[in-house]
Design an enzyme around this catalytic site. Structure first.
Site, PDB file in Angstrom:
ATOM      1  N   LYS A 159      49.416  35.295  32.789  1.00 28.99           N
ATOM      2  CA  LYS A 159      49.032  36.694  32.626  1.00 28.99           C
ATOM      3  C   LYS A 159      50.201  37.424  31.968  1.00 28.99           C
ATOM      4  CE  LYS A 159      45.878  36.834  36.595  1.00 28.99           C
ATOM      5  NZ  LYS A 159      45.649  37.373  37.955  1.00 28.99           N
TER       6      LYS A 159
ATOM      7  N   LYS B 128      35.883  35.961  43.780  1.00 36.16           N
ATOM      8  CA  LYS B 128      37.017  36.320  44.620  1.00 36.16           C
ATOM      9  C   LYS B 128      36.652  36.062  46.079  1.00 36.16           C
ATOM     10  CE  LYS B 128      39.927  38.172  41.578  1.00 36.16           C
ATOM     11  NZ  LYS B 128      41.337  37.717  41.398  1.00 36.16           N
TER      12      LYS B 128
END
Length: 334
Positions: free
Chosen positions: A244, A148
């Site tokens: 997702k 990230k």
């Protein structure tokens, strides 16, 4: 048919940081369907950047209670609720209930010949280069790592992780934190560090800035693709689509997206929001069709569900005793 809904809190071992957000745990909505002694569950975490909360998801579910208890099907559900965490929880519970009614596991109902363990990324939250390198080293079983990124110390963080783990597949996720100029400036470092994927580099609404962008590293859409309705507009801008279930509203739409994305020439990735292993299990079924798998959310929890997903040698496997079984009574396993 009886529907029950509850909110559960699952704390993290430690805070997890991405661009403009810090997670301290998973607060999820769990739907339970009971039909003549057959019990099935589904979990939704929702999409934080779309303003979804446990309370808002519960309200959405309650708004369709009469329809669900009256026998609405999974296909009916696609029109009753929009994509999001509420529909995901209901849809996945309905898949498991259909499996129990049919006497077949969910993966068979989804048309899959079998299921197998899947190589999954292990995610490193944003931090200092030293912190991120230490996390990379701690993932001793990982064979794929996703980093990230925030705009601060980006190059140093990538180099530190790659130096700590020269052996792994490496992807980076900007969570909308870059612009096209800053991404172009970063590309040489990404290439130097043998990065294999750049996920959601630009802010929502700026997908067109990727038009004509020359890159040797594939770029994936995450926040920019919520459901199958978004796919055609992204052709030529992205190489990979991250599906997702909390975004698209469940396994029904997730499978539809995977097939449609492949027809349009995209590679397909399955990812997850926060959540327990109960949320990973339907995504694991979808993952059987995917090129890249990112289903490591339960690894951040201080505790997980019984019969949890297994993480061994960098792979994830979700047993039928967790979700999707035609025979196990899930209510007895809570």
């Amino acid at each position: 048919m009886k529907l029950a809904v509850r909110v559960e809190k699952w704390p993290y071992v430690s805070p997890f940081r991405i661009t403009d957000y810090v997670f301290t745990g998973a607060e999820v909505v769990v739907v339970t369907l009971d039909d003549g002694g057959l019990t099935a569950r589904g979990e939704g975490d929702g999409v934080y950047y779309r303003g979804e909360t446990p309370d808002s998801m519960v309200r959405e579910i309650e708004s369709v209670r009469d329809a669900i208890e009256g026998g609405a099907s999974r296909e009916d559900l696609q029109n009753l609720l929009p994509p999001g965490g509420a529909r995901n929880a209901l849809d996945c519970a309905m898949w498991e209930l259909d499996a129990k009614r049919a006497g077949k596991p969910v993966w068979q109902l989804a048309g899959l010949p079998s299921v197998k363990p899947l190589l999954t990324t292990y995610t490193i939250g944003a931090g200092t280069p030293d912190e991120m390198a230490a996390t990379a080293k701690s993932y001793t079983g990982a064979r794929a790592v996703k980093v990230k990124l925030t705009p601060e110390n980006t190059a140093d963080c990538i180099r530190a992780v790659r130096a700590a783990r020269p052996d792994v597949w490496l992807g980076v996720d900007a969570n909308r934190g870059f612009t096209r100029p800053s991404l172009e400036a970063l590309m040489p470092v990404l290439k130097e560090c043998d990065v294999s994927l750049v996920e959601q580099p630009l802010a929502l609404g700026h997908d067109g800035d990727l038009k004509g962008f020359q890159r040797s590293i594939p770029v994936a859409a995450d926040e920019s693709v919520q459901s199958s309705a978004d796919l055609k507009a992204l052709v030529g801008l992205y190489d990979t689509i991250n599906i997702k279930l909390d975004k698209c509203g469940g396994l029904t739409e997730g499978l539809r997206m995977a097939h449609e994305a492949k027809k349009l020439g995209f590679n397909v990735m399955v990812g997850c929001m926060s959540g327990t292993s109960l949320a990973m299990a339907p995504a694991f079924v979808l993952g059987q069709l995917c090129d890249i798998v990112d289903l490591d959310a339960p690894m951040f929890l201080a505790r997980d569900r019984e019969h949890a997903a297994r993480y061994v040698h960098g792979e994830v496997f979700c047993p039928e005793s967790l979700w999707g079984s035609p025979s196990i009574d899930q209510e007895k396993m809570r």
